[in-house]
Design an enzyme around this catalytic site. Sequence first.
Site, PDB file in Angstrom:
ATOM      1  N   GLU A   1     -21.128 -30.801  76.475  1.00  0.00           N
ATOM      2  CA  GLU A   1     -19.828 -31.129  77.051  1.00  0.00           C
ATOM      3  C   GLU A   1     -19.593 -32.642  77.054  1.00  0.00           C
ATOM      4  O   GLU A   1     -18.458 -33.095  77.055  1.00  0.00           O
ATOM      5  CB  GLU A   1     -19.765 -30.578  78.493  1.00  0.00           C
ATOM      6  CG  GLU A   1     -18.403 -30.043  78.871  1.00  0.00           C
ATOM      7  CD  GLU A   1     -18.432 -29.180  80.117  1.00  0.00           C
ATOM      8  OE1 GLU A   1     -18.316 -27.951  80.003  1.00  0.00           O
ATOM      9  OE2 GLU A   1     -18.567 -29.732  81.223  1.00  0.00           O
TER      10      GLU A   1
ATOM     11  N   HIS B   1     -41.142 -15.933  67.045  1.00  0.00           N
ATOM     12  CA  HIS B   1     -41.140 -14.608  66.431  1.00  0.00           C
ATOM     13  C   HIS B   1     -39.723 -14.079  66.231  1.00  0.00           C
ATOM     14  O   HIS B   1     -39.529 -12.895  65.952  1.00  0.00           O
ATOM     15  CB  HIS B   1     -41.977 -13.650  67.286  1.00  0.00           C
ATOM     16  CG  HIS B   1     -43.419 -14.069  67.321  1.00  0.00           C
ATOM     17  ND1 HIS B   1     -44.390 -13.503  66.525  1.00  0.00           N
ATOM     18  CD2 HIS B   1     -44.035 -15.058  68.026  1.00  0.00           C
ATOM     19  CE1 HIS B   1     -45.542 -14.105  66.757  1.00  0.00           C
ATOM     20  NE2 HIS B   1     -45.348 -15.057  67.663  1.00  0.00           N
TER      21      HIS B   1
ATOM     22  N   LYS C   1      -8.498 -21.765  78.836  1.00  0.00           N
ATOM     23  CA  LYS C   1      -7.874 -21.457  80.125  1.00  0.00           C
ATOM     24  C   LYS C   1      -6.369 -21.237  79.938  1.00  0.00           C
ATOM     25  O   LYS C   1      -5.804 -20.293  80.493  1.00  0.00           O
ATOM     26  CB  LYS C   1      -8.091 -22.602  81.122  1.00  0.00           C
ATOM     27  CG  LYS C   1      -9.526 -22.786  81.563  1.00  0.00           C
ATOM     28  CD  LYS C   1      -9.596 -23.855  82.653  1.00  0.00           C
ATOM     29  CE  LYS C   1     -11.020 -24.235  82.957  1.00  0.00           C
ATOM     30  NZ  LYS C   1     -11.113 -25.401  83.819  1.00  0.00           N
TER      31      LYS C   1
END
Length: 435
Positions: A288, A309, A423
């Site tokens: 961010e 793995h 948003k």
Amino acid sequence: MDALKVNVEHVFNSVSRHEIEALLPEVKKAKEHLLKGDAVGNDFLGWVNLPEDINSEMLASLKADVKRLSEKSRLLVVIGIGGSYLGARMVIEALQSEYASMVRGEKPYVVYAGHTLGEDYYSQLLQLLDHEDYSICVISKSGTTTEPAVAFRIVKAHLEQKYGKEEASRRIIAITDARRGALHDIAQQEGYPAYVIPDNVGGRYSVLTPVGLLPIAMAGYNVDHLLQGASDMRVICHKDDTLDGNPALLYAAVRNALYRRGIKVEMLVSCQPNLRYLAEWWKQLYGESEGKEHKGLLPHSLSITTDLHSMGQYVQEGERLMMETMLRVRRPNATVPVPTDERNLDGINYLTCKTLTEINDCAAEGTLQAHVDGGIPVVEITVDKIDEYTLGQLIYFFEFACGVSGYTLGVNPFDQPGVEAYKRNMFHLLGKPGF
Ligand code: PA5
């Protein structure tokens, strides 16, 4: 206790020592911007002087609230998203037993809400809360973020139904802005004890404010030791202007040097599963802070040996686009030796009496060498052990290095304009007035 160390000896397959050293003037300048507050984003530099600027009366009151709530709560529901919960969760998960939820301890167990809108998650949480004594710590700097607001409405309704409105209001603590936002207004009207997230501290840099300190203290961990670790690291990060003496400058310089060499991804590699939320917190901090203007290393993470793995093949032989930052811990908090077995049916007698840390260290060393041979530059960050003090060191180190690194990259490390895009679309789809 030894201080945190950064080692860049294993990056020279991708960048020269000279290229890293050539960045010293830039990282020093970035550091000066942080200390003088004379660059973009300077209204969000309050964290630079934490923990020194923590008000001792606030801390005493926070500890008193923690004691009061701990006495009557088996669970604490921490409601928050992004920077409003990841810091606390990182510290708590690093320190608590993997099986803490299954053992009835003396301190409240922390569960999380507000970081998801998954309906099943809330249905399961409410079922759990039906049977446990609990309190709520609701955290939102803006006080208006949808996910924690929805979660708070749901859990608060449950709490009020379970205990009645009056007792419920004694079981809620709000952490939010000093003056603004819906959460601030609710706390005032309902009379909840409230703590302030300072105006000049952004969410992802807020773990050393009540945002992190209250849940961490509720979980039974020593916030004074955490703050001491951060404070000692602050002195190192502020006073030293050399790459050898200042781990934050070195880390910022090496990641920018590698980025300029075309590296696109940084993987934080840890060797213990209880550090998985350290990686989540770090991903938010760096992603961010730096991921803007189409720039920045993509933060990713690997856990050794688990992910060897699953992701190991790609890392060893896939696209050469990544660097690794390997977090090494010198000493475990406990030892578990491999038992002897005379029959040796499993063929692992060569490991008899070795501790798991000795085996894990060899796995980490073998991985490091294999990845370096495969063309991956590896930075090592070493701390003494995982406790409150070293977590405090790591928090301040990663925050300060992130500020230095972001300014060196040429972005504002303290805003997050891109977070608004989803948003706006979500509000439009939900029919929120004005969208
Ligand atoms: O780092 C940040 O600023 C964000 O991750 C915020 O912490 C997150 O969006 C939550 O915001 P708020 O605390 O305002 O609810």
